[in-house]
Design a protein around this motif. Structure first.
Motif, PDB file in Angstrom:
ATOM      1  N   LYS A  49      95.540   1.669  92.354  1.00 50.02           N
ATOM      2  CA  LYS A  49      96.541   2.655  92.764  1.00 50.02           C
ATOM      3  C   LYS A  49      96.053   3.424  93.996  1.00 50.02           C
ATOM      4  O   LYS A  49      96.806   3.633  94.947  1.00 50.02           O
ATOM      5  CB  LYS A  49      96.816   3.614  91.599  1.00 50.02           C
ATOM      6  CG  LYS A  49      97.822   4.687  91.887  1.00 50.02           C
ATOM      7  CD  LYS A  49      98.014   5.557  90.644  1.00 50.02           C
ATOM      8  CE  LYS A  49      98.905   6.742  90.914  1.00 50.02           C
ATOM      9  NZ  LYS A  49      99.012   7.648  89.767  1.00 50.02           N
ATOM     10  N   LEU A  50      94.796   3.837  93.976  1.00 50.26           N
ATOM     11  CA  LEU A  50      94.233   4.556  95.115  1.00 50.26           C
ATOM     12  C   LEU A  50      94.215   3.677  96.359  1.00 50.26           C
ATOM     13  O   LEU A  50      94.616   4.104  97.444  1.00 50.26           O
ATOM     14  CB  LEU A  50      92.825   5.056  94.796  1.00 50.26           C
ATOM     15  CG  LEU A  50      92.731   6.157  93.754  1.00 50.26           C
ATOM     16  CD1 LEU A  50      91.288   6.397  93.357  1.00 50.26           C
ATOM     17  CD2 LEU A  50      93.378   7.438  94.255  1.00 50.26           C
ATOM     18  N   LYS A  51      93.759   2.448  96.193  1.00 51.91           N
ATOM     19  CA  LYS A  51      93.689   1.515  97.318  1.00 51.91           C
ATOM     20  C   LYS A  51      95.081   1.280  97.910  1.00 51.91           C
ATOM     21  O   LYS A  51      95.254   1.275  99.133  1.00 51.91           O
ATOM     22  CB  LYS A  51      93.068   0.193  96.876  1.00 51.91           C
ATOM     23  CG  LYS A  51      92.850  -0.786  98.002  1.00 51.91           C
ATOM     24  CD  LYS A  51      92.153  -2.040  97.518  1.00 51.91           C
ATOM     25  CE  LYS A  51      91.961  -3.005  98.675  1.00 51.91           C
ATOM     26  NZ  LYS A  51      91.277  -4.227  98.259  1.00 51.91           N
ATOM     27  N   ASN A  52      96.070   1.096  97.055  1.00 50.10           N
ATOM     28  CA  ASN A  52      97.440   0.877  97.515  1.00 50.10           C
ATOM     29  C   ASN A  52      98.007   2.086  98.269  1.00 50.10           C
ATOM     30  O   ASN A  52      98.922   1.931  99.078  1.00 50.10           O
ATOM     31  CB  ASN A  52      98.365   0.527  96.350  1.00 50.10           C
ATOM     32  CG  ASN A  52      98.089  -0.849  95.789  1.00 50.10           C
ATOM     33  OD1 ASN A  52      97.507  -1.704  96.463  1.00 50.10           O
ATOM     34  ND2 ASN A  52      98.475  -1.069  94.554  1.00 50.10           N
ATOM     35  N   ASN A  53      97.462   3.265  97.991  1.00 50.14           N
ATOM     36  CA  ASN A  53      97.887   4.477  98.682  1.00 50.14           C
ATOM     37  C   ASN A  53      97.017   4.788  99.908  1.00 50.14           C
ATOM     38  O   ASN A  53      97.168   5.850 100.509  1.00 50.14           O
ATOM     39  CB  ASN A  53      97.886   5.669  97.729  1.00 50.14           C
ATOM     40  CG  ASN A  53      99.103   5.672  96.837  1.00 50.14           C
ATOM     41  OD1 ASN A  53     100.198   5.980  97.292  1.00 50.14           O
ATOM     42  ND2 ASN A  53      98.940   5.310  95.579  1.00 50.14           N
ATOM     43  N   GLY A  54      96.105   3.889 100.242  1.00 48.76           N
ATOM     44  CA  GLY A  54      95.274   4.077 101.431  1.00 48.76           C
ATOM     45  C   GLY A  54      94.087   4.997 101.244  1.00 48.76           C
ATOM     46  O   GLY A  54      93.469   5.433 102.215  1.00 48.76           O
ATOM     47  N   VAL A  55      93.732   5.279  99.988  1.00 53.77           N
ATOM     48  CA  VAL A  55      92.606   6.159  99.685  1.00 53.77           C
ATOM     49  C   VAL A  55      91.387   5.298  99.366  1.00 53.77           C
ATOM     50  O   VAL A  55      91.459   4.398  98.532  1.00 53.77           O
ATOM     51  CB  VAL A  55      92.926   7.077  98.482  1.00 53.77           C
ATOM     52  CG1 VAL A  55      91.739   7.955  98.146  1.00 53.77           C
ATOM     53  CG2 VAL A  55      94.172   7.910  98.762  1.00 53.77           C
ATOM     54  N   HIS A  56      90.273   5.584 100.033  1.00 50.04           N
ATOM     55  CA  HIS A  56      89.018   4.880  99.752  1.00 50.04           C
ATOM     56  C   HIS A  56      88.346   5.519  98.543  1.00 50.04           C
ATOM     57  O   HIS A  56      88.558   6.699  98.256  1.00 50.04           O
ATOM     58  CB  HIS A  56      88.073   4.942 100.951  1.00 50.04           C
ATOM     59  CG  HIS A  56      88.701   4.508 102.226  1.00 50.04           C
ATOM     60  ND1 HIS A  56      89.015   3.200 102.499  1.00 50.04           N
ATOM     61  CD2 HIS A  56      89.095   5.216 103.304  1.00 50.04           C
ATOM     62  CE1 HIS A  56      89.562   3.113 103.696  1.00 50.04           C
ATOM     63  NE2 HIS A  56      89.635   4.332 104.204  1.00 50.04           N
ATOM     64  N   LEU A  57      87.512   4.754  97.862  1.00 51.58           N
ATOM     65  CA  LEU A  57      86.833   5.246  96.671  1.00 51.58           C
ATOM     66  C   LEU A  57      85.357   4.900  96.752  1.00 51.58           C
ATOM     67  O   LEU A  57      84.991   3.781  97.123  1.00 51.58           O
ATOM     68  CB  LEU A  57      87.448   4.616  95.417  1.00 51.58           C
ATOM     69  CG  LEU A  57      86.897   5.063  94.076  1.00 51.58           C
ATOM     70  CD1 LEU A  57      87.195   6.538  93.834  1.00 51.58           C
ATOM     71  CD2 LEU A  57      87.471   4.228  92.955  1.00 51.58           C
ATOM     72  N   LYS A  58      84.509   5.869  96.428  1.00 49.32           N
ATOM     73  CA  LYS A  58      83.068   5.649  96.360  1.00 49.32           C
ATOM     74  C   LYS A  58      82.575   6.173  95.030  1.00 49.32           C
ATOM     75  O   LYS A  58      82.858   7.310  94.646  1.00 49.32           O
ATOM     76  CB  LYS A  58      82.368   6.387  97.512  1.00 49.32           C
ATOM     77  CG  LYS A  58      80.856   6.327  97.473  1.00 49.32           C
ATOM     78  CD  LYS A  58      80.337   4.938  97.715  1.00 49.32           C
ATOM     79  CE  LYS A  58      78.810   4.928  97.757  1.00 49.32           C
ATOM     80  NZ  LYS A  58      78.265   3.600  97.868  1.00 49.32           N
ATOM     81  N   GLU A  59      81.841   5.334  94.311  1.00 45.62           N
ATOM     82  CA  GLU A  59      81.263   5.725  93.028  1.00 45.62           C
ATOM     83  C   GLU A  59      79.758   5.884  93.196  1.00 45.62           C
ATOM     84  O   GLU A  59      79.092   4.975  93.685  1.00 45.62           O
ATOM     85  CB  GLU A  59      81.540   4.648  91.975  1.00 45.62           C
ATOM     86  CG  GLU A  59      83.015   4.414  91.706  1.00 45.62           C
ATOM     87  CD  GLU A  59      83.278   3.173  90.860  1.00 45.62           C
ATOM     88  OE1 GLU A  59      82.340   2.374  90.628  1.00 45.62           O
ATOM     89  OE2 GLU A  59      84.426   2.980  90.444  1.00 45.62           O
TER      90      GLU A  59
END
Length: 123
Positions: A49-59
């Motif tokens: 969902k985040l990726k589809n909204n253009g938001v990058h994620l770092k864990e």
């Protein structure tokens, strides 16, 4: 402009996470480069969902179990990525960990956003 929204609690169904996700989506709509950093492994549907909204994620794991290692990894990541803004979201004074890492990494604009009125983690 590169913006990092740091979640000091797990990115899942909770108030702080909902706030961060909503802010990230709005910033992306205004053409900012937005990453959410979280201390847990994110569920795959939320990640998509985040990726589809253009938001990058770092864990970066270990905030609760190995704080020194978490701090070192966070500082290294911040130094490498060169964020313009770091916005830390949490519910205690332990947000100072992320703020110090950002300062040491040279991030000029650091924001602390407390989402409560009390804490179990006093100075």
């Amino acid at each position: 402009m590169k913006i990092l929204l740091i979640n000091t609690v797990n990115l899942e169904a909770n108030g702080i996470s909902t706030f961060i996700i909503n802010v990230a989506k709005q910033l992306v709509k205004k053409n900012f480069d937005v990453t959410i950093l979280t201390p847990n492994e994110v569920e795959s549907n939320l990640m998509k969902k985040l990726k589809n909204n253009g938001v990058h994620l770092k864990e970066i794991n270990g905030r609760s179990s190995n704080l020194i290692n978490y701090f070192i990894k966070l500082r290294k990541y911040l130094s490498y990525e060169k964020f313009d803004v770091v916005h830390v979201n949490g519910n205690s004074t332990t947000m100072a960990i992320e703020l110090l890492a950002a300062k040491l990494a040279g991030v000029k604009l650091r924001i602390a956003h407390s989402h409560n009125t009390t804490t179990e983690h006093l100075l």
